[in-house]
Structure formats: C-alpha cells, structure tokens
Write an enzyme that holds these catalytic residues in place. Structure first.
Site, PDB file in Angstrom:
ATOM      1  N   GLN A  38       0.810  -1.219   0.000  1.00 43.32           N
ATOM      2  CA  GLN A  38       0.000   0.000   0.000  1.00 43.32           C
ATOM      3  C   GLN A  38       0.845   1.272   0.000  1.00 43.32           C
ATOM      4  O   GLN A  38       0.307   2.364  -0.160  1.00 43.32           O
ATOM      5  CB  GLN A  38      -0.966  -0.001   1.178  1.00 43.32           C
ATOM      6  CG  GLN A  38      -2.036  -1.063   1.049  1.00 43.32           C
ATOM      7  CD  GLN A  38      -2.970  -1.078   2.237  1.00 43.32           C
ATOM      8  OE1 GLN A  38      -2.678  -0.518   3.289  1.00 43.32           O
ATOM      9  NE2 GLN A  38      -4.091  -1.740   2.072  1.00 43.32           N
ATOM     10  N   ASN A  39       2.154   1.138   0.193  1.00 43.74           N
ATOM     11  CA  ASN A  39       3.005   2.325   0.116  1.00 43.74           C
ATOM     12  C   ASN A  39       3.015   2.795  -1.335  1.00 43.74           C
ATOM     13  O   ASN A  39       3.157   2.003  -2.261  1.00 43.74           O
ATOM     14  CB  ASN A  39       4.422   2.008   0.604  1.00 43.74           C
ATOM     15  CG  ASN A  39       5.235   3.267   0.786  1.00 43.74           C
ATOM     16  OD1 ASN A  39       5.523   3.962  -0.178  1.00 43.74           O
ATOM     17  ND2 ASN A  39       5.585   3.563   2.018  1.00 43.74           N
ATOM     18  N   GLN A  40       2.885   4.082  -1.537  1.00 45.30           N
ATOM     19  CA  GLN A  40       2.722   4.650  -2.871  1.00 45.30           C
ATOM     20  C   GLN A  40       4.035   5.084  -3.524  1.00 45.30           C
ATOM     21  O   GLN A  40       4.027   5.636  -4.624  1.00 45.30           O
ATOM     22  CB  GLN A  40       1.771   5.851  -2.796  1.00 45.30           C
ATOM     23  CG  GLN A  40       0.398   5.463  -2.300  1.00 45.30           C
ATOM     24  CD  GLN A  40      -0.455   6.663  -1.965  1.00 45.30           C
ATOM     25  OE1 GLN A  40       0.047   7.728  -1.612  1.00 45.30           O
ATOM     26  NE2 GLN A  40      -1.758   6.492  -2.060  1.00 45.30           N
TER      27      GLN A  40
END
Length: 169
Positions: A38-40
């Site tokens: 989920q880290n962008q």
C-alpha cells in the site's frame, strides 16, 4: 525494538537523493525499500522516471532509479519503534547524509519523503548548501490520495538525468 535502515542506494551519477525516515516492518522483513504493497512510493516515482516501476521486480526498480540519477536512503540510521509509524520513532541515531551528499559529485537536490524525514534530515544537513524538497509521505498512513500527492512528487522531474531513452522492458 531497535530497528536500522538499509545501506544507501546511490551511484556516482546520482543527481537526486530521496530520503525516507526509517523502513517499516514490512520493508525490514523483506529487506527492500518501500515493500508494503500500500506504500505509494513506486507509483509516485513512476511518472518521475517515465517508467512503471510498480510492476517491476525490486532489483529492476532500483536499477531504473539509478539509471535516471536517483538514489535512496533513510534519514534515521537506527531508532526504537514499535510498529511502522513515524510518530512512534524514539532514540534516533541519524545517518551521515551530509557525508553521503558531499561524496556525490553530481548531486543537485535532496528530497524528503514525509515530514519526519524532512524534520530530522534538515537538522542533519545543517550547513550544507543543497536544494531540499519536502514531499508528502508515500506511506499509506498519510491519508492524502495518490492523485493529490503526485504534483509535489512531479517536482522531482528536473533532477532526473535528461536524454535517457525509456526502456520499454
């Protein structure tokens, strides 16, 4: 629990150094920068380098950044932190980012991925004259959406090595 950062990922042609705070638990477990799905980070960097980094194997992601003159590291060398939130970081020992920066002859700017990196990184770079760019955090805990963050991250484009062809691979 004491947690430590990874070694820097840089090359002699590094023009832009992107600094995070300290790898989260998922990244530490996988020994990879920005490993949490989920880290962008990889999505935000893709338009900067002109290539979809998110779909590449990890080593190819790093190679693509290095080929465009972008390095990675963290501001925090080690700290105590339960979980992965920057707010929980205590007893910080900083990385010698000033020494790294002065060792990179083509370095033009340092970007900070999030407020914690900017706060501690600015202190560690005191006295060093180099352009500094504060970015909204790529963390999934930073609730601003990808589209809202992208314009700030696009400000990194001028520091990417110009004239390189895009690798379609």
């Amino acid at each position: 629990m004491l947690k430590s950062s990874f070694p820097p990922v840089v090359a002699p042609n590094t023009r832009l150094l992107v600094l995070g705070s300290l790898p989260g638990d998922r990244s530490l477990a996988e020994a990879r920068y920005y490993a949490h799905p989920q880290n962008q980070f990889w999505r935000l960097m893709s338009p900067v380098v002109g290539r979809d980094l998110h779909t590449l194997p990890y080593e190819d992601r790093l190679a693509a950044l290095l080929a465009r003159g972008i390095g990675l590291w963290d501001v925090v060398a080690s700290a105590h932190r339960p979980g992965s939130t920057d707010a929980a970081i205590r007893d910080i020992a900083g990385n010698d980012i000033a020494a790294l920066a002065t060792s990179l002859p083509e370095l033009q700017a340092i970007a900070f991925n999030g407020a914690t990196a900017a706060k501690h990184g600015t202190r560690l770079l005191a006295g060093l004259e180099i352009e500094r760019i504060a970015l909204p955090s790529s963390s999934p805990l930073h609730t601003v959406g990808l589209a809202a963050k992208q314009p700030a991250w696009d400000a990194l484009k001028p520091f990417v090595i110009p004239g390189l062809s895009r690798d379609p691979g």
